[in-house]
Design an enzyme around this catalytic site. Structure first.
Site: not given
Length: 238
Positions: A146-148, A150, A175
């Site tokens: 996961v990251c902010q 994508g 996210l």
């Protein structure tokens, strides 16, 4: 005479999560001559695993039902603002504290613009990323990256697939796209807002306050014109 080998891996798929995987290699081993002609050098053809992009709901199912482990690849600042509870933090980029002349100039420019307005740290690729993951997990591990936004999770998945990891998934658009309360989280803000920092957030709050004041002033003038005229006269005469 050169030896010729060909191997083809099997095709596997998970239809409910739209996942497929195929790897094919065609190799010519060694060098020599065939009927007086030099053999061709070794060739490798490879189609690597297709990344598994899932929604937030599908991601929750992967964690709860299939036993996927969450790896947060964001930088330290975003991770500390908010992260999924019980995840592992292995950043793809780390803060760049190098002190060579060129880096100092770039860091200063960054901090005075992107850092000041958007709260983005000055980072560089984490050279220990793949090794850090390999030290914690086996290639057979099921990992949800996961990251902010994508982008970093997609890049991280590519690196791990090249290192031999096969069971990798990423949340589509990161996210920032999930609904509030979709995951149990830890931090001072919501997961979808962890990428917001700097003067932009303050400007947003100021704009909201000014907008509210202007709307109230407009309603006051509209419904109480006499009182508004008296107040205006008081302010203009003082």
């Amino acid at each position: 005479m050169a030896g010729i080998g060909c191997c083809c891996s099997t095709l596997s798929s998970t239809s409910n999560l739209h996942t497929s995987w195929l790897k094919f290699e065609n190799r010519t081993h060694g060098e020599g001559t065939i009927l007086g002609q030099p053999s061709r050098p070794r060739r490798n053809f490879s189609i690597r695993a297709e990344m598994n992009f899932v929604s937030a709901e599908e991601a929750k199912e992967l964690i709860a039902v299939e036993g996927y482990t969450v790896i947060d690849v964001r930088d330290k600042s975003q991770y500390e603002r908010a992260h999924i509870k019980s995840c592992h933090h292995v950043p793809l980029f780390i803060e760049n504290q190098d002190n060579d002349f060129g880096t100092i100039i770039k860091r200063t420019l960054h901090n005075n613009f992107s850092g000041l307005f958007y709260g983005l740290p000055f980072t560089k690729p984490n050279p220990e990323f793949v090794e850090s993951v390999k030290n914690r997990f086996s290639p057979e591990s099921k990992l949800l990256l996961v990251c902010q936004e994508g982008l970093r999770s997609t890049a991280a998945a590519d690196k791990l697939e090249q290192a031999g990891f096969e069971n990798i998934a990423c949340i589509t658009s990161g996210l920032q796209s999930i609904k509030q309360g979709a995951f149990d989280s830890v931090g001072s803000t919501e997961l979808q807002n962890a990428g917001k920092a700097g003067l932009v957030t303050i400007q947003g709050k100021i704009s909201a306050v000014l907008g509210t004041v202007l709307i109230c002033a407009y309603l006051f003038i509209t419904f109480f014109p006499d009182q508004a005229e008296k107040l205006l006269a008081i302010f203009t005469t003082t």
